[in-house]
Scaffold this motif. Sequence first.
Motif, PDB file in Angstrom:
ATOM      1  N   UNK A  31      67.966 -66.489 -26.905  1.00  0.00           N
ATOM      2  CA  UNK A  31      66.705 -67.183 -27.105  1.00  0.00           C
ATOM      3  C   UNK A  31      65.560 -66.320 -27.599  1.00  0.00           C
ATOM      4  N   UNK A  32      65.824 -65.047 -27.892  1.00  0.00           N
ATOM      5  CA  UNK A  32      64.802 -64.103 -28.346  1.00  0.00           C
ATOM      6  C   UNK A  32      65.037 -63.796 -29.823  1.00  0.00           C
ATOM      7  N   UNK A  33      63.992 -63.914 -30.633  1.00  0.00           N
ATOM      8  CA  UNK A  33      64.149 -63.606 -32.057  1.00  0.00           C
ATOM      9  C   UNK A  33      64.310 -62.092 -32.226  1.00  0.00           C
ATOM     10  N   UNK A  34      65.338 -61.702 -32.966  1.00  0.00           N
ATOM     11  CA  UNK A  34      65.626 -60.276 -33.158  1.00  0.00           C
ATOM     12  C   UNK A  34      65.560 -59.864 -34.621  1.00  0.00           C
ATOM     13  N   UNK A  35      65.610 -60.836 -35.522  1.00  0.00           N
ATOM     14  CA  UNK A  35      65.613 -60.515 -36.944  1.00  0.00           C
ATOM     15  C   UNK A  35      65.246 -61.749 -37.748  1.00  0.00           C
ATOM     16  N   UNK A  36      64.843 -61.499 -38.984  1.00  0.00           N
ATOM     17  CA  UNK A  36      64.613 -62.575 -39.943  1.00  0.00           C
ATOM     18  C   UNK A  36      65.278 -62.187 -41.258  1.00  0.00           C
ATOM     19  N   UNK A  37      65.697 -63.193 -41.964  1.00  0.00           N
ATOM     20  CA  UNK A  37      66.165 -62.982 -43.335  1.00  0.00           C
ATOM     21  C   UNK A  37      65.234 -63.789 -44.227  1.00  0.00           C
ATOM     22  N   UNK A  38      64.467 -63.085 -45.024  1.00  0.00           N
ATOM     23  CA  UNK A  38      63.496 -63.699 -45.916  1.00  0.00           C
ATOM     24  C   UNK A  38      63.756 -63.188 -47.329  1.00  0.00           C
ATOM     25  N   UNK A  39      63.855 -64.119 -48.271  1.00  0.00           N
ATOM     26  CA  UNK A  39      64.115 -63.766 -49.676  1.00  0.00           C
ATOM     27  C   UNK A  39      65.308 -62.825 -49.829  1.00  0.00           C
ATOM     28  N   UNK A  40      66.345 -63.081 -49.039  1.00  0.00           N
ATOM     29  CA  UNK A  40      67.570 -62.296 -49.145  1.00  0.00           C
ATOM     30  C   UNK A  40      67.532 -60.944 -48.472  1.00  0.00           C
ATOM     31  N   UNK A  41      66.427 -60.614 -47.800  1.00  0.00           N
ATOM     32  CA  UNK A  41      66.311 -59.328 -47.111  1.00  0.00           C
ATOM     33  C   UNK A  41      66.361 -59.532 -45.602  1.00  0.00           C
ATOM     34  N   UNK A  42      67.212 -58.765 -44.945  1.00  0.00           N
ATOM     35  CA  UNK A  42      67.311 -58.809 -43.500  1.00  0.00           C
ATOM     36  C   UNK A  42      66.324 -57.803 -42.913  1.00  0.00           C
ATOM     37  N   UNK A  43      65.543 -58.243 -41.941  1.00  0.00           N
ATOM     38  CA  UNK A  43      64.541 -57.390 -41.282  1.00  0.00           C
ATOM     39  C   UNK A  43      64.722 -57.506 -39.776  1.00  0.00           C
ATOM     40  N   UNK A  44      64.686 -56.374 -39.086  1.00  0.00           N
ATOM     41  CA  UNK A  44      64.862 -56.324 -37.638  1.00  0.00           C
ATOM     42  C   UNK A  44      63.518 -56.228 -36.932  1.00  0.00           C
ATOM     43  N   UNK A  45      63.416 -56.875 -35.786  1.00  0.00           N
ATOM     44  CA  UNK A  45      62.191 -56.854 -34.971  1.00  0.00           C
ATOM     45  C   UNK A  45      61.975 -55.454 -34.401  1.00  0.00           C
ATOM     46  N   UNK A  55      61.097 -45.665 -38.485  1.00  0.00           N
ATOM     47  CA  UNK A  55      60.481 -44.738 -39.440  1.00  0.00           C
ATOM     48  C   UNK A  55      61.388 -43.528 -39.665  1.00  0.00           C
ATOM     49  N   UNK A  56      61.914 -42.969 -38.569  1.00  0.00           N
ATOM     50  CA  UNK A  56      62.795 -41.798 -38.664  1.00  0.00           C
ATOM     51  C   UNK A  56      64.061 -42.108 -39.456  1.00  0.00           C
ATOM     52  N   UNK A  57      64.497 -43.373 -39.422  1.00  0.00           N
ATOM     53  CA  UNK A  57      65.706 -43.775 -40.153  1.00  0.00           C
ATOM     54  C   UNK A  57      65.399 -44.141 -41.610  1.00  0.00           C
ATOM     55  N   UNK A  58      64.137 -44.011 -42.017  1.00  0.00           N
ATOM     56  CA  UNK A  58      63.777 -44.298 -43.403  1.00  0.00           C
ATOM     57  C   UNK A  58      63.557 -45.763 -43.715  1.00  0.00           C
ATOM     58  N   UNK A  59      63.338 -46.565 -42.698  1.00  0.00           N
ATOM     59  CA  UNK A  59      63.140 -48.006 -42.881  1.00  0.00           C
ATOM     60  C   UNK A  59      61.700 -48.290 -43.300  1.00  0.00           C
ATOM     61  N   UNK A  60      61.481 -49.468 -43.859  1.00  0.00           N
ATOM     62  CA  UNK A  60      60.144 -49.881 -44.266  1.00  0.00           C
ATOM     63  C   UNK A  60      59.743 -51.156 -43.540  1.00  0.00           C
ATOM     64  N   UNK A  61      58.464 -51.246 -43.239  1.00  0.00           N
ATOM     65  CA  UNK A  61      57.932 -52.419 -42.552  1.00  0.00           C
ATOM     66  C   UNK A  61      57.681 -53.534 -43.559  1.00  0.00           C
ATOM     67  N   UNK A  79      63.065 -53.004 -42.313  1.00  0.00           N
ATOM     68  CA  UNK A  79      64.334 -53.011 -43.034  1.00  0.00           C
ATOM     69  C   UNK A  79      65.433 -52.408 -42.161  1.00  0.00           C
ATOM     70  N   UNK A  80      66.659 -52.716 -42.510  1.00  0.00           N
ATOM     71  CA  UNK A  80      67.824 -52.251 -41.755  1.00  0.00           C
ATOM     72  C   UNK A  80      68.174 -50.829 -42.204  1.00  0.00           C
ATOM     73  N   UNK A  81      68.435 -49.928 -41.264  1.00  0.00           N
ATOM     74  CA  UNK A  81      68.800 -48.557 -41.639  1.00  0.00           C
ATOM     75  C   UNK A  81      70.073 -48.516 -42.490  1.00  0.00           C
ATOM     76  N   UNK A  82      70.136 -47.521 -43.364  1.00  0.00           N
ATOM     77  CA  UNK A  82      71.333 -47.328 -44.187  1.00  0.00           C
ATOM     78  C   UNK A  82      72.568 -47.273 -43.295  1.00  0.00           C
ATOM     79  N   UNK A  83      73.618 -47.895 -43.758  1.00  0.00           N
ATOM     80  CA  UNK A  83      74.881 -47.889 -43.021  1.00  0.00           C
ATOM     81  C   UNK A  83      75.020 -49.042 -42.051  1.00  0.00           C
ATOM     82  N   UNK A  84      73.924 -49.492 -41.466  1.00  0.00           N
ATOM     83  CA  UNK A  84      73.993 -50.567 -40.468  1.00  0.00           C
ATOM     84  C   UNK A  84      74.179 -51.936 -41.108  1.00  0.00           C
TER      85      UNK A  84
END
Length: 107
Positions: A31-45, A55-61, A79-84
């Motif tokens: 019941x808790x939102x953990x991610x959104x997919x908007x315009x084909x991009x997956x983003x994590x909360x 930030x350390x993983x090179x992700x962007x807000x 954004x989702x870290x590389x590899x994940x």
Amino acid sequence: MDNDALLDLFSGLGPIQIRRMFGGKGIYHNGVIIAVEIRGELRLKADGETEPDFIAAGCTQWTYTGSWHGKLVAMPYWSVPDGAMDDPDEMKPWARKAYEAGVRAGK
């Protein structure tokens, strides 16, 4: 991503629910939102506790310019870290961080 791919990607976290929202998808766990997919991009909360990890993983807000005030708006999704993105085992700790941020946001 189609729903089956999302279910597979987040399988290490446990069951997720996918709901349509804002022209995209909201991904929920317990019941808790953990991610959104908007315009084909997956983003994590994320939140103040987990943002340094992203930030350390090179992700962007996720940011956008507000249409009525023209100011930059920063959303609590990263954004989702590389590899994940291609590996449920790599996604598991990031999905857990997103879930924990979502739980904290709900308090």
